[in-house]
Design a protein around this motif. Sequence first.
Motif, short mmCIF file in Angstrom:
data_model
loop_
_atom_site.label_atom_id
_atom_site.label_comp_id
_atom_site.label_asym_id
_atom_site.label_seq_id
_atom_site.Cartn_x
_atom_site.Cartn_y
_atom_site.Cartn_z
N VAL A 37 61.63 135.86 99.07
CA VAL A 37 60.54 134.92 99.34
C VAL A 37 60.47 134.63 100.83
O VAL A 37 59.39 134.63 101.42
N GLU A 41 57.26 135.38 103.07
CA GLU A 41 56.58 134.29 103.78
C GLU A 41 56.42 134.64 105.25
O GLU A 41 55.38 134.37 105.85
N TRP A 53 51.92 136.13 95.02
CA TRP A 53 53.06 135.29 94.69
C TRP A 53 53.22 135.08 93.20
O TRP A 53 52.23 135.03 92.47
N HIS A 54 54.46 134.96 92.78
CA HIS A 54 54.79 134.55 91.42
C HIS A 54 55.34 133.14 91.54
O HIS A 54 56.16 132.85 92.41
N HIS A 55 54.85 132.25 90.70
CA HIS A 55 55.28 130.85 90.74
C HIS A 55 55.90 130.45 89.41
O HIS A 55 55.54 130.98 88.36
N THR A 56 56.80 129.50 89.49
CA THR A 56 57.29 128.82 88.31
C THR A 56 57.02 127.34 88.52
O THR A 56 56.95 126.87 89.66
N ALA A 57 56.89 126.63 87.44
CA ALA A 57 56.65 125.19 87.53
C ALA A 57 57.87 124.45 87.00
O ALA A 57 58.37 124.73 85.92
N LYS A 62 54.75 123.47 91.35
CA LYS A 62 54.84 124.93 91.43
C LYS A 62 55.76 125.34 92.57
O LYS A 62 55.69 124.78 93.66
N HIS A 63 56.63 126.31 92.30
CA HIS A 63 57.54 126.86 93.29
C HIS A 63 57.38 128.37 93.34
O HIS A 63 57.30 129.01 92.30
N ARG A 64 57.36 128.92 94.55
CA ARG A 64 57.37 130.38 94.68
C ARG A 64 58.76 130.87 94.35
O ARG A 64 59.75 130.39 94.91
N ASP A 65 58.83 131.81 93.43
CA ASP A 65 60.15 132.34 93.11
C ASP A 65 60.25 133.84 93.30
O ASP A 65 61.32 134.40 93.21
N GLY A 67 57.50 137.62 94.32
CA GLY A 67 56.17 138.15 94.57
C GLY A 67 56.27 139.58 95.01
O GLY A 67 57.33 140.21 94.89
#
Length: 77
Positions: A37, A41, A53-57, A62-65, A67
Amino acid sequence: MADDVYLRTYRKYGGRKGGLTAVNDLINKLPLAADRVRVMEGLERTGRWEIKWHHTAREGVKHRDDGFVKAYLGRED
């Protein structure tokens, strides 16, 4: 520049034909998602790379975890 190694890799492996795969493979060699990440970035901040980006909540945030590099937006020469 921060993205020199990735730009050289992109160009070495054929630009749009195989370069994006090579750049993503290089990034994926980093063992920790946080490191991947951080690198993506940095690439995105240059304005020459598009990142998907792939996000998790977690707890509604939401957090980028992870991509991947979707496109190189710079000059192709």
